[in-house]
Enzyme design. Structure first.
Site, short mmCIF file in Angstrom:
data_model
loop_
_atom_site.label_atom_id
_atom_site.label_comp_id
_atom_site.label_asym_id
_atom_site.label_seq_id
_atom_site.Cartn_x
_atom_site.Cartn_y
_atom_site.Cartn_z
N TYR A 282 50.45 65.39 29.70
CA TYR A 282 51.88 65.72 29.74
C TYR A 282 52.08 67.09 30.37
CZ TYR A 282 51.23 68.85 25.71
OH TYR A 282 50.82 69.88 24.88
N CYS A 283 53.29 67.30 30.91
CA CYS A 283 53.69 68.60 31.45
C CYS A 283 55.21 68.71 31.28
CB CYS A 283 53.26 68.75 32.91
SG CYS A 283 53.91 67.47 34.00
N THR A 284 55.82 69.73 31.85
CA THR A 284 57.23 70.01 31.58
C THR A 284 58.16 68.88 32.01
OG1 THR A 284 56.72 72.35 31.96
CG2 THR A 284 59.06 71.74 31.84
N ILE B 120 58.00 66.65 29.02
CA ILE B 120 58.45 67.15 27.72
C ILE B 120 59.97 67.15 27.64
CG2 ILE B 120 58.40 69.15 26.17
CD1 ILE B 120 55.85 70.01 27.93
#
Length: 319
Positions: free
Chosen positions: A180-182, A209
């Site tokens: 996952y990332c922003t 996210i």
């Protein structure tokens, strides 16, 4: 969407072919300025990655124009309400790649990428025992907030991630990998790279996210802390059910979610610290940075040599 605040912050990306990034960037900057938007947009032959702020009307016009461009057909905008601009200026810059991995053999997410998991599926996958969750962001982003049980790669920039994975491959072997990332853009390439490296079960959080925090079903559950964002807001909430502070003050280790940059411009490290400790430690991460002749905190507050010496003496006495 129901609007209660006068401004919006848009976050978006799309892997799509842009033939002449330099020309596109110049024209796009002109267009953004005509709408009075502010933000930072990166353009490459492989696509566009942007975040910008403006009034509801300005952002509507921008999204309409983007949706009408066949190159950006299907682009998804993540929208946050805001009280004002989240940026000071408008930048549109051409780049060799949208996210800096600097691989010898680049990844095209249209050809190879991990499975997309919607927030609810990602939530369920995180609870499974044979799963390993990898945060594809930088260390300072992780320190402010992350999913429960996520692994923090010891990296300061995205391009260091492949080497970290190779050095720690025993952590991943035989596991289901979640990344996952922003907003999702880094995982498009990172998860694709993992697949190419031979990992068989690789998934990514679709929309990142930011999307997870807005999902009405999961409501950001299993997230601790806040999400670091690259604008003047610095942090945005994710978990709508409970707020757990995971950030720790650089100087005291106390719970903290306030980021500042070290006052020494040659360092500029992001540190979590309270307003009280910012003043006490002259907004510097170390003694070397406190005594730097270019210390921005000292210059900004016009502190005399005697005042700086007194501050240093107080710090020494408190050890």
């Amino acid at each position: 969407m129901a609007t209660t605040k006068p401004y919006r912050v848009l976050l978006y990306y799309m892997y799509t072919t842009i033939e002449n990034p330099e020309e596109f960037a110049a024209e796009h900057l002109e267009f953004c300025n005509s709408l009075e938007l502010k933000g930072r947009i990166l353009v490459a032959k492989e696509g566009i990655n942007g975040t910008c702020s403006g009034t509801v009307e300005q952002t509507e016009k921008y999204m309409e124009a983007m949706n009408n461009d066949p190159r950006f057909d299907g682009i998804v905008f993540k929208i946050d309400e805001a009280d004002g601009h989240a940026f000071k200026k408008m930048h549109v810059r051409p780049r060799p790649e949208l996210v800096t991995l600097r691989l010898e053999d680049d990844i095209n997410p249209h050809e190879i990428t991990g499975k997309y998991l919607e927030p609810k599926d990602f939530y369920e996958a995180m609870k499974q025992e044979d799963t390993v969750i990898i945060d594809a962001r930088n260390d300072y982003e992780f320190d402010l907030g992350h999913f429960k049980g996520a692994i923090k790669p010891d990296i300061e920039s995205f391009r260091e991630l492949p080497d970290w994975i190779r050095e720690n491959k025993e952590v991943l072997e035989g596991k289901k990998i979640l990344t996952y990332c922003t907003g999702g853009i880094r995982c498009e390439k990172f998860s694709g790279w993992l697949v190419r490296e031979g990992y068989e079960d690789v998934s990514q959080l679709h929309g990142g996210i930011v999307t997870y925090g807005k999902d009405p079903e999961v409501q950001g559950e299993l997230w601790d802390g806040q999400c670091y964002v690259f604008d003047e807001r610095i942090a945005v909430p994710v978990n709508q059910k409970e707020h757990v502070i995971v950030g720790k003050d650089h100087f005291t280790g106390e719970p903290c979610e306030r980021y500042v940059n070290c006052a020494n411009p040659e360092c500029n490290k992001k540190i979590l610290c309270s307003e009280e400790n910012e003043a006490k430690y002259l907004r510097a991460c170390s003694h070397e940075c406190r005594v730097s002749p270019r210390n921005r905190y000292v210059i900004q507050h016009e502190l005399t040599e005697e005042q700086v010496a007194a501050a240093l003496e107080k710090i020494e006495a408190g050890k």
